[in-house]
Design an enzyme around this catalytic site. Sequence first.
Site, mmCIF file in Angstrom:
data_model
loop_
_atom_site.group_PDB
_atom_site.id
_atom_site.type_symbol
_atom_site.label_atom_id
_atom_site.label_comp_id
_atom_site.label_asym_id
_atom_site.label_seq_id
_atom_site.Cartn_x
_atom_site.Cartn_y
_atom_site.Cartn_z
ATOM 1 N N ASP A 203 -103.206 -81.213 21.802
ATOM 2 C CA ASP A 203 -104.551 -81.683 22.149
ATOM 3 C C ASP A 203 -105.206 -80.826 23.234
ATOM 4 O O ASP A 203 -106.364 -81.043 23.572
ATOM 5 C CB ASP A 203 -104.474 -83.147 22.612
ATOM 6 C CG ASP A 203 -105.836 -83.791 22.798
ATOM 7 O OD1 ASP A 203 -106.730 -83.530 21.975
ATOM 8 O OD2 ASP A 203 -106.014 -84.545 23.772
ATOM 9 N N SER A 227 -111.901 -86.239 22.250
ATOM 10 C CA SER A 227 -111.176 -86.314 20.990
ATOM 11 C C SER A 227 -111.440 -87.663 20.328
ATOM 12 O O SER A 227 -111.403 -88.709 20.985
ATOM 13 C CB SER A 227 -109.670 -86.149 21.221
ATOM 14 O OG SER A 227 -109.382 -84.918 21.854
ATOM 15 N N GLN A 277 -108.022 -82.301 13.924
ATOM 16 C CA GLN A 277 -108.639 -83.134 14.959
ATOM 17 C C GLN A 277 -110.151 -83.054 14.849
ATOM 18 O O GLN A 277 -110.709 -81.987 14.549
ATOM 19 C CB GLN A 277 -108.212 -82.693 16.361
ATOM 20 C CG GLN A 277 -108.745 -83.588 17.476
ATOM 21 C CD GLN A 277 -108.292 -83.133 18.850
ATOM 22 O OE1 GLN A 277 -108.858 -82.213 19.425
ATOM 23 N NE2 GLN A 277 -107.255 -83.771 19.382
#
Length: 285
Positions: A203, A227, A277
Amino acid sequence: MGSPVDNLVDLLDLEQIEVNIFRGRSPEESLQRVFGGQVAGQALVAASRTVDPDRPVHSLHAYFLRPGTPGVPIVYQVDRIRDGRSFTTRRVLGVQQGKTIFALTADFHLPEETPFEHQTAMPDVPAPEDVPSALDEVGSVLGELPPFISRRQPFDLRYVERLRWTEEELKGVEPRSAVWLRTNGTLPDDPLIHTCAVTYASDMTLLDAVRVPVEPLWGKRHFDMASLDHAMWFHRPFRADEWLLYQQESPVAVGGRGLARGQIFDRQGRLVVSVMQEGLFRRIA
């Protein structure tokens, strides 16, 4: 205080407070929200603690529902959805201050003999020894490190292409990025720690691929980003304390959201993890 890697291992070592209920520490920070990679890594630890160790995780799908508050513990509630002959499924909710901030579904698979294999080729890029550490490069230009750098200290990150610092340098840049990464120290041999460490790291830079055509990756930001969801597929065993190439690209950005996909290769060129993502992007007023 231990080393950054020791602190990462400690962060991923959850306290079990009841059957299927675990509590994770959240570091006190000056930043507005808990790092998403931390929550994903901790949730995966919680799920894995309820699964036989001979069944490694093969995929996870997660949603970041609310921003977490730094310094406040997060409770992870595990729902044992399915225990099959070959596959095990777990659902995890991350709860903080009475509100669900994170939801994850993880699937675990008893390893099998494969009838065939194929994979995409690893990109031809400079070796990690031939590119500078991101922290050294950023520190030499800015003179100081941004506050969110504490989240990256457990890892040695090295961008394959040079960092760009001005709007002029961004013209014509494609929405892709690549970074070598490994932990800044040796991890224990437990495969779960390596898997959750890479989940944490996945991430950190993936949305760079969305940002790189429109703003410098470091320094003053023009866009606030968060995110929205995160998915990973684990193909082969790997070690997070050995060099991994994280190849990232963004196929589309529209409607305030940018989609990024990543492929993680080990030093031998084997594709070990795939990642997707989506992030929210809003211009800072």
